[in-house]
Write a protein that holds these residues in place. Structure first.
Motif, PDB file in Angstrom:
ATOM      1  N   TRP A  72      76.342  -5.407  64.117  1.00 63.46           N
ATOM      2  CA  TRP A  72      75.394  -4.302  64.016  1.00 63.46           C
ATOM      3  C   TRP A  72      74.317  -4.493  62.945  1.00 63.46           C
ATOM      4  O   TRP A  72      73.128  -4.259  63.226  1.00 63.46           O
ATOM      5  N   ASP A  87      81.551  -5.755  67.259  1.00 62.23           N
ATOM      6  CA  ASP A  87      80.369  -4.889  67.301  1.00 62.23           C
ATOM      7  C   ASP A  87      79.942  -4.486  65.893  1.00 62.23           C
ATOM      8  O   ASP A  87      78.751  -4.531  65.541  1.00 62.23           O
ATOM      9  N   LEU A 103      77.270  -6.072  71.315  1.00 56.82           N
ATOM     10  CA  LEU A 103      78.236  -4.984  71.268  1.00 56.82           C
ATOM     11  C   LEU A 103      79.190  -4.979  72.472  1.00 56.82           C
ATOM     12  O   LEU A 103      79.238  -4.027  73.265  1.00 56.82           O
ATOM     13  N   VAL A 119      80.809   1.407  64.228  1.00 53.93           N
ATOM     14  CA  VAL A 119      79.764   0.420  64.540  1.00 53.93           C
ATOM     15  C   VAL A 119      78.424   0.856  63.941  1.00 53.93           C
ATOM     16  O   VAL A 119      77.805   0.115  63.168  1.00 53.93           O
ATOM     17  N   LEU A 131      86.340  -2.883  68.535  1.00 54.19           N
ATOM     18  CA  LEU A 131      84.952  -2.734  68.089  1.00 54.19           C
ATOM     19  C   LEU A 131      84.638  -3.586  66.862  1.00 54.19           C
ATOM     20  O   LEU A 131      83.570  -3.446  66.268  1.00 54.19           O
TER      21      LEU A 131
END
Length: 250
Positions: free
Chosen positions: A32, A28, A170, A98, A25
């Motif tokens: 964000w 992501d 993402l 995230v 992640l």
């Protein structure tokens, strides 16, 4: 239509096992802060809803195995519970790493009221009745597998995946979500098999009364007419299969 046996489903579920901690992640989280605010708000509502919902389904599946009265079915419910705990951990990671919200204390503020009602009120109440012997397994499976997983989860997952795919953002959340969807397919199959084994009992048909409310649980921006129509059409086909199973059993 006759589904394969519980052992076949169990083998399929075991093949699908994946490591929620291994989903990357980092990209992501870096992307964000630059997301369009409207897009970020939409993603937040969906991820928060899944944080609440997955914790609930993981917590309230425990009476299903003992109620099954079939060791192979009970093994399937146990594996499903393992899956649900993994899903809860994945969405908790997505929320914290995230979105920057606490999945335990902050998610409820962003989740749709309809989702909260279904997963924090309807599901626990029925699970408690099942555990106490005041509800039959087909009634509980009808709500849990056909309505909550087969309709609510299906609509929310489709909306989140569509949103992220169109925006091209993402990738880690998309990867994890696709894996969750794979798990949910065999979970719904387990529910249909249980109801089919029960002879397509009346409790299976009764869940149709919850379907429209379940379909709209995410709100109109997510539960678009097209998504609702698709989910309810699949739901209707499952109920038709179960009605035929009940007629054949009689």
């Amino acid at each position: 239509m006759t589904l394969a046996g519980y052992d076949h489903l169990l083998a399929a579920g075991r093949r699908l096992q994946w490591d929620d901690a291994a989903v990357d992640l980092r990209a992501d989280a870096a992307a964000w802060p630059a997301l369009d605010p409207a897009l970020a708000a939409r993603v937040t509502a969906l991820v928060a809803g899944f944080c609440v919902a997955e914790v609930a389904v993981a917590a309230h599946l425990h009476p299903f195995g003992p109620a099954a009265g079939n060791p192979s079915a009970a093994a399937c419910f146990a594996l499903q519970a393992q899956d649900e705990r993994r899903h809860a951990r994945f969405f908790a990671r997505a929320a914290a790493e995230v979105l920057g919200i606490d999945p335990d204390t902050g998610a409820r503020a962003f989740a749709a009221p309809g989702v909260l009602a279904l997963f924090e009120t309807d599901l626990p109440a029925l699970a408690d009745r099942l555990a106490a012997g005041d509800a039959a397994l087909p009634e509980a499976v009808g709500l849990y597998h056909l309505v909550l997983e087969g309709i609510v989860f299906a609509i929310g997952q489709e909306a989140l995946l569509d949103t992220l795919t169109v925006a091209g953002v993402l990738p880690g959340v998309r990867d994890g979500l696709a894996r969750v969807q794979g798990d949910e397919r065999w979970h719904v199959g387990l529910g249909v098999m249980c109801l089919q084994d029960a002879g397509g009992t009346a409790e299976a048909g009764d869940v149709a009364t919850l379907a429209a409310r379940a379909a709209a649980a995410w709100g109109p921006d997510v539960a678009t007419p097209e998504r609702v129509e698709r989910a309810l059409a699949v739901h209707a086909r499952r109920l038709t299969v179960l009605a035929r199973a009940g007629a054949a059993a009689r």
